[in-house]
Design an enzyme around this catalytic site. Structure first.
Site, PDB file in Angstrom:
ATOM      1  N   SER A  81      -9.583   1.520   3.228  1.00 57.88           N
ATOM      2  CA  SER A  81      -8.803   2.339   2.304  1.00 57.88           C
ATOM      3  C   SER A  81      -7.725   1.549   1.542  1.00 57.88           C
ATOM      4  O   SER A  81      -7.078   2.083   0.661  1.00 57.88           O
ATOM      5  CB  SER A  81      -8.125   3.471   3.079  1.00 57.88           C
ATOM      6  OG  SER A  81      -7.229   2.942   4.062  1.00 57.88           O
ATOM      7  N   SER A  93      -9.636  -0.913   7.472  1.00 59.62           N
ATOM      8  CA  SER A  93      -9.128  -0.592   6.134  1.00 59.62           C
ATOM      9  C   SER A  93      -8.449  -1.735   5.390  1.00 59.62           C
ATOM     10  O   SER A  93      -8.121  -1.585   4.214  1.00 59.62           O
ATOM     11  CB  SER A  93      -8.165   0.598   6.198  1.00 59.62           C
ATOM     12  OG  SER A  93      -8.886   1.791   6.341  1.00 59.62           O
ATOM     13  N   LYS A 107       0.849  -1.195   0.000  1.00 55.04           N
ATOM     14  CA  LYS A 107       0.000   0.000   0.000  1.00 55.04           C
ATOM     15  C   LYS A 107       0.882   1.241   0.000  1.00 55.04           C
ATOM     16  O   LYS A 107       1.921   1.269   0.661  1.00 55.04           O
ATOM     17  CB  LYS A 107      -0.904  -0.030   1.238  1.00 55.04           C
ATOM     18  CG  LYS A 107      -1.953   1.081   1.298  1.00 55.04           C
ATOM     19  CD  LYS A 107      -2.828   0.889   2.525  1.00 55.04           C
ATOM     20  CE  LYS A 107      -3.890   1.969   2.648  1.00 55.04           C
ATOM     21  NZ  LYS A 107      -4.751   1.757   3.835  1.00 55.04           N
TER      22      LYS A 107
END
Length: 381
Positions: free
Chosen positions: A166, A190, A76
């Protein structure tokens, strides 16, 4: 090849039936074929091929670094990666290149894992759909599956569904077979949210079990590096590698003495599973409730005890989370002022004007709203 588990893939690499270079190229080709998903912000093709070549040399010598040697992974884009852009999916950091690796990234590299790239996300991890990125939204790979389009009659290019957030880019990367595992961050769901929506497995480890060093913070008191894989056993393998104390993160704790392994035959007969009655909340869809009941019945048929429990403070949890989250966001985002690193506005009428314009240009509406709310909570008597 692309659908193997980590254990199967590791064994195939050691036996020589699969080449790390061939595997890396297949994943890179898959990334190119699935560009429409927008799962990656940066693809590290040259670095990945170099790492795969080094892994192949080690495996041919019979000296692998560890169980992940030669295996592709994704990260990420809020984890620092040495000499690779780390943007947090924001204009504020669109050209930021860290001089070091996050601890969890370094641990994977130390195992010989091959970095495919940095994945898309909600800006600064503020969101639950991966739609609020400066680089555009992430599309759920299942939007393009025959079963989904036949069932809904949807046109994938116009009626795609979100990947969750996210960490939506990491979930989409694993689900679309471009990497075998991915790192996400989890503050309030997330990694687990996008994993559920993309049909994969996510784990939010206990706070302190994994180092946060090099993870650009959202909420320091809640942020945890998360693990996304295709099976629970794969997640256990990765957790065993990543856990442990880090001198650069004072909140970490020593790893448990026993290895994190799941038994081949897992007996649920001695397990008691609680279902909180408060989670039957208003707005829960009939489809979700039906799946919930189906899984509970499966456990009962397998011999587990399924009981209703109560978590009476559930109704206050969202309110408490938002107050704490936005207060810490306001504090953490204060560092992005245009002076030390990141975006800097060309407006130079005064220092105050430069600050204000830099933050207006660099942050999206979601981030600005959270900063405003957080400062309100911090100033309120």
């Amino acid at each position: 090849m692309l659908s193997l588990t980590l254990k199967e893939l590791s064994l195939a690499l050691r036996e020589g039936s699969i080449s790390p270079i061939e595997l890396c190229r297949k994943c890179l080709n898959r990334i190119k074929k699935t560009q429409h998903l927008n799962a990656y912000i940066t693809v590290t093709e040259e670095l990945a091929l170099k790492q795969a070549q080094e892994a192949e040399t080690r495996l041919l010598r019979g000296a692998p670094k560890g169980p992940l040697d030669g295996i592709p992974f994704a990260v990420k884009d809020n984890f620092c990666t040495e000499n690779i852009k780390t943007t947090c999916a924001s204009r504020m950091l669109k050209d930021y290149v860290p001089p070091y690796n996050a601890t969890v990234v370094q641990k994977l590299l130390d195992q010989g894992a091959v970095l495919m790239g940095k994945t898309n996300m909600d800006e600064f991890a503020m969101g639950s759909g991966s739609t609020d990125s400066a680089f555009g939204p992430v599309r759920n790979p299942w939007s393009y599956s025959a079963s989904y389009t036949e069932q809904t009659g949807a046109a994938p290019d116009s009626d795609w569904v979100v990947s969750g957030g996210s960490s939506g880019g990491s979930a989409a990367a694993v689900a679309s077979l471009t990497s075998y595992l991915a790192l996400g961050s989890d503050t309030g769901g997330s990694t687990r949210n996008p994993a559920a929506l993309c049909g994969i497995v996510a784990l939010k480890p206990t706070y302190g079990l994994l180092s946060r060093h090099g993870l650009i913070p959202l909420v320091n008191s809640m942020d945890v590096p998360g693990i996304l894989t295709r099976t629970a056993r794969d997640a256990a393998i990765v957790l065993d590698i990543l856990q442990g104390q880090d001198m650069r993160d004072s909140t970490t704790v020593p790893a448990p003495s026993s290895p994190t392994e799941l038994p081949e035959d897992f007996d649920v007969k001695n397990i008691c599973i609680g279902i909180p009655k408060e989670y039957h909340a208003p707005g829960l869809s009939d489809e979700t409730l039906a799946q919930w009941s189906r899984v509970a019945d499966m456990f009962e048929r397998a011999g587990a005890r399924v009981e209703q429990v109560s978590l009476p403070h559930t109704q206050y949890s969202i309110v408490c989370y938002h107050v704490l989250c936005q207060a810490e966001v306001a504090s953490n985002m204060a560092r992005f002022d245009g002076l030390e690193y990141g975006h800097r506005s060309k407006v130079d009428a005064s220092t105050e004007a430069m600050y204000a314009t830099t933050r207006h240009e660099g942050f999206n509406d979601v981030v600005r709203r959270r900063i405003l709310c957080g400062n309100y909570f911090l100033l309120k008597q």
